[in-house]
Write a protein that holds these residues in place. Structure first.
Motif, mmCIF file in Angstrom:
data_model
loop_
_atom_site.group_PDB
_atom_site.id
_atom_site.type_symbol
_atom_site.label_atom_id
_atom_site.label_comp_id
_atom_site.label_asym_id
_atom_site.label_seq_id
_atom_site.Cartn_x
_atom_site.Cartn_y
_atom_site.Cartn_z
ATOM 1 N N UNK A 190 117.682 4.301 -11.683
ATOM 2 C CA UNK A 190 117.156 2.942 -11.777
ATOM 3 C C UNK A 190 116.344 2.546 -10.551
ATOM 4 N N UNK A 191 116.858 2.864 -9.370
ATOM 5 C CA UNK A 191 116.250 2.348 -8.145
ATOM 6 C C UNK A 191 115.376 3.355 -7.398
ATOM 7 N N UNK A 192 115.834 4.590 -7.275
ATOM 8 C CA UNK A 192 115.114 5.580 -6.465
ATOM 9 C C UNK A 192 114.990 6.889 -7.236
ATOM 10 N N UNK A 211 118.685 -5.786 -1.416
ATOM 11 C CA UNK A 211 117.371 -5.658 -0.778
ATOM 12 C C UNK A 211 117.006 -4.192 -0.609
ATOM 13 N N UNK A 212 115.692 -3.904 -0.759
ATOM 14 C CA UNK A 212 115.110 -2.590 -0.455
ATOM 15 C C UNK A 212 115.770 -1.456 -1.236
ATOM 16 N N UNK A 213 116.256 -1.757 -2.423
ATOM 17 C CA UNK A 213 116.946 -0.741 -3.216
ATOM 18 C C UNK A 213 116.002 0.376 -3.672
ATOM 19 N N UNK A 214 114.720 0.090 -3.751
ATOM 20 C CA UNK A 214 113.765 1.090 -4.235
ATOM 21 C C UNK A 214 113.272 2.024 -3.144
ATOM 22 N N UNK A 215 113.771 1.868 -1.928
ATOM 23 C CA UNK A 215 113.268 2.659 -0.807
ATOM 24 C C UNK A 215 114.240 3.781 -0.438
ATOM 25 N N UNK A 216 113.877 5.038 -0.718
ATOM 26 C CA UNK A 216 114.717 6.151 -0.292
ATOM 27 C C UNK A 216 114.213 6.742 1.024
ATOM 28 N N UNK A 268 115.376 16.701 1.262
ATOM 29 C CA UNK A 268 116.691 16.072 1.276
ATOM 30 C C UNK A 268 116.504 14.564 1.390
ATOM 31 N N UNK A 269 117.476 13.804 0.913
ATOM 32 C CA UNK A 269 117.296 12.359 0.966
ATOM 33 C C UNK A 269 118.577 11.582 0.816
ATOM 34 N N UNK A 270 118.477 10.304 1.143
ATOM 35 C CA UNK A 270 119.572 9.375 0.933
ATOM 36 C C UNK A 270 119.000 7.998 0.665
ATOM 37 N N UNK A 271 119.858 7.059 0.308
ATOM 38 C CA UNK A 271 119.412 5.715 -0.039
ATOM 39 C C UNK A 271 119.434 4.802 1.180
ATOM 40 N N UNK A 272 118.596 3.787 1.149
ATOM 41 C CA UNK A 272 118.449 2.867 2.277
ATOM 42 C C UNK A 272 118.850 1.449 1.908
ATOM 43 N N UNK A 273 118.601 1.032 0.667
ATOM 44 C CA UNK A 273 118.853 -0.355 0.287
ATOM 45 C C UNK A 273 120.313 -0.674 0.088
ATOM 46 N N UNK A 325 114.138 0.654 6.431
ATOM 47 C CA UNK A 325 113.730 0.284 5.077
ATOM 48 C C UNK A 325 112.972 1.353 4.310
ATOM 49 N N UNK A 326 112.298 2.271 4.974
ATOM 50 C CA UNK A 326 111.584 3.313 4.261
ATOM 51 C C UNK A 326 111.339 4.494 5.192
ATOM 52 N N UNK A 327 110.984 5.632 4.603
ATOM 53 C CA UNK A 327 110.796 6.840 5.395
ATOM 54 C C UNK A 327 109.604 6.790 6.316
ATOM 55 N N UNK A 328 108.634 5.922 6.040
ATOM 56 C CA UNK A 328 107.440 5.849 6.874
ATOM 57 C C UNK A 328 107.765 5.355 8.283
ATOM 58 N N UNK A 329 108.711 4.437 8.390
ATOM 59 C CA UNK A 329 109.031 3.883 9.698
ATOM 60 C C UNK A 329 110.413 4.233 10.192
ATOM 61 N N UNK A 330 111.115 5.118 9.481
ATOM 62 C CA UNK A 330 112.491 5.449 9.835
ATOM 63 C C UNK A 330 112.534 6.276 11.113
ATOM 64 N N UNK A 331 113.602 6.110 11.881
ATOM 65 C CA UNK A 331 113.861 6.910 13.075
ATOM 66 C C UNK A 331 115.240 7.531 12.942
ATOM 67 N N UNK A 332 115.368 8.826 13.243
ATOM 68 C CA UNK A 332 116.690 9.438 13.220
ATOM 69 C C UNK A 332 117.605 8.706 14.182
ATOM 70 N N UNK A 333 118.798 8.407 13.709
ATOM 71 C CA UNK A 333 119.754 7.665 14.518
ATOM 72 C C UNK A 333 119.873 6.215 14.130
ATOM 73 N N UNK A 334 118.977 5.748 13.238
ATOM 74 C CA UNK A 334 119.038 4.345 12.839
ATOM 75 C C UNK A 334 120.282 4.057 12.008
#
Length: 490
Positions: free
Chosen positions: A247-249, A280-285, A419-424, A457-466
């Motif tokens: 549904x979301x990602x 919030x941000x459920x569509x952002x993996x 590999x991935x995980x959810x953010x929202x 919120x999304x992979x474009x601005x994500x930093x490891x450790x967040x």
């Protein structure tokens, strides 16, 4: 909820008018980094705390991770390694790199970052006062600091002075480093008098009117209810729930390796929905397939199936992958010449082939030779002068790719091991209170960690450790606020 609703999307019904079996001040659901920090701080603030964990052991998905905490503003490791940083610079970077930034949360996180660093070390370990200068997914050894975001990538480096903020625990390797923190957190939680119960999952929330007043639990064939002034949901994300992912990602369901534990099934999020909490941000993996280390591969060029570059290759690996996902057929290739090619240390991106000529490479990639040659010639001519007018790749990673043969690594989704995980997750205040769509808070309910939507919120601005950083930071705030709510009610 309609009977046609998939089981994985079902929202548990709330329970009202029940006589609880026992009473606590605060109930925390989930013993990962966020739940453990929430329980510890609530107990230290004087609350009587019950911590429920569905697994047989503590740790959750947190214990699977390598141990990066995104911290800055002048930590002891930054100072010891000669890296200047400030709250203002850290705030400016996170605001600039986040798609829809929550300034209140970001500023609070940055202002509290040094204190969080000290708090973590006070658990009983110390970050090594050392710096790893290369490009890597995570420090290979026990080095305490490295760049784990896009601070040195255009346009951020031109606006904000770069500073490394990826603090790694003193455990070599790229997995399970966080276990040292979780083991210490378990000890501190027990010392604080928290009642920890394993193999016990929460099934429903108890309510009185619009307020959350406790939980219903289940452990094998046993069930029960607990009354509490506050409930903190910290039960993980939803990457292991195929219905929620669909549904979301949906991208997370396309031949990806999911990063999560069995219990990342989204139940905490759906419990929040049961009492009207907004999401919030459920569509952002978060999706990534790093093509480095070794660092020298970064000197190559990444193209799409049309033969065009689309991202600066020195980007943090999740940013590069984020842009791969947006290319035609999510297809991309890394081209590296014989002078710069080396075997990957994390072989997630396979070698497609080697090519002796540009013509042979164009045929192998099904790209018109004039297009591929034009892309290579433009990149090489500017790289020879230390320039990249198209994507502003840092001069440190610019080198002409002119020495035959050329290796081509395949970054295409479904070929490379992404590999991935959810953010929202649940919408929350800066103190972890669950919010409704209209911005009002759900009294008695908090969320933290992967259950909540915080600053990543999304992979474009994500930093490891967040994830670990904000999970511990906002988990602590939720626990403290939950305990204070108990005092106010008392």
């Amino acid at each position: 909820m309609s009977s046609n609703t998939p089981a994985g999307l079902a929202v548990p019904p709330v329970i009202s008018d029940v006589q609880p079996d026992e009473t606590f001040d605060v109930v925390v659901v989930g013993f990962g980094i966020a739940g453990g920090c929430a329980a510890l701080e609530a107990a230290r603030a004087g609350a009587r705390v019950l911590l429920l964990e569905k697994s047989a052991v503590h740790g959750g998905t947190s214990s699977m991770s390598g141990g990066h905490f995104y911290l800055g503003g002048g930590t002891a490791v930054q100072q010891a390694t000669g890296h200047e940083d400030s709250v203002e610079a850290m705030t400016a970077y996170l605001m600039a790199s986040t798609k829809d930034p929550d300034e209140e949360k970001i500023r609070a996180y940055c202002e509290g970052s040094v204190e969080l660093f000290d708090w973590l070390e006070a658990l009983g370990f110390q970050f090594e006062r050392s710096f790893f200068a290369d490009k890597a997914v995570i420090q290979p050894g026990t080095q305490g600091l490295m760049f784990t975001g896009n601070e040195k990538v255009y346009p951020y480096r031109d606006k904000i002075k770069p500073a490394p903020r990826g603090h790694k625990v003193p455990v070599p390797g790229d997995t399970e480093g966080t276990r040292i923190v979780m083991d210490l957190l378990r000890t501190r939680v027990e010392e604080a008098g928290v009642d920890v119960r394993y193999e016990t999952g929460v099934s429903n929330l108890l309510v009185e009117g619009d307020d959350v007043v406790g939980v219903a639990w289940k452990s094998f064939d046993k069930t029960g209810t607990v009354a509490s002034s506050s409930v903190v949901l910290a039960a993980g994300g939803f990457v292991m729930n195929p219905d929620m992912v669909a549904k979301y990602t949906p991208a997370l369901g396309e031949k990806l390796f999911t990063l999560g534990s069995t219990y990342d099934d989204g139940l905490g999020i759906r419990l929040g929905q049961s009492v009207g909490a907004a999401l919030e941000h459920m569509e952002e993996p978060f999706i990534t397939a790093p093509f480095y280390p070794p660092s020298q591969l970064v000197k190559g060029l990444v193209i799409n199936k049309l033969g065009k570059r689309f991202v600066a290759e020195d980007s943090y690996h999740a940013r590069s992958s984020y842009h791969v996902m947006k290319q035609p057929d999510s297809a991309a290739y890394l081209i590296v010449d014989a002078e710069h090619y080396a075997e990957q240390l994390m072989p997630l991106v396979p070698l497609k082939d080697g090519y002796e000529t540009v013509e042979e490479m164009a045929e192998g990639l099904d790209i018109p030779v004039e297009v591929l040659r034009g892309t290579l010639d433009r990149y090489n001519s500017h790289a020879a002068n230390g320039e990249d007018p198209d994507f502003h790749k840092h001069p440190d990673w610019l080198a002409p790719q002119t020495t035959a043969p050329w290796a081509v690594l395949d970054l295409t989704l479904g070929v490379a091991l992404y590999a991935g995980f959810t953010i929202g997750g649940i919408s929350t205040t800066v103190d972890g209170q669950a919010k409704r769509e209209d911005g009002s808070v759900v009294r008695g309910l908090y969320a933290a960690g992967a259950c909540a939507s915080n600053i990543a919120q999304d992979g474009n601005g994500y930093c490891s450790g967040t994830q670990l950083g904000e999970g511990s930071f906002f988990g602590r705030r939720a626990g403290i606020h939950a305990a204070s709510a108990v005092a106010q009610k008392g």
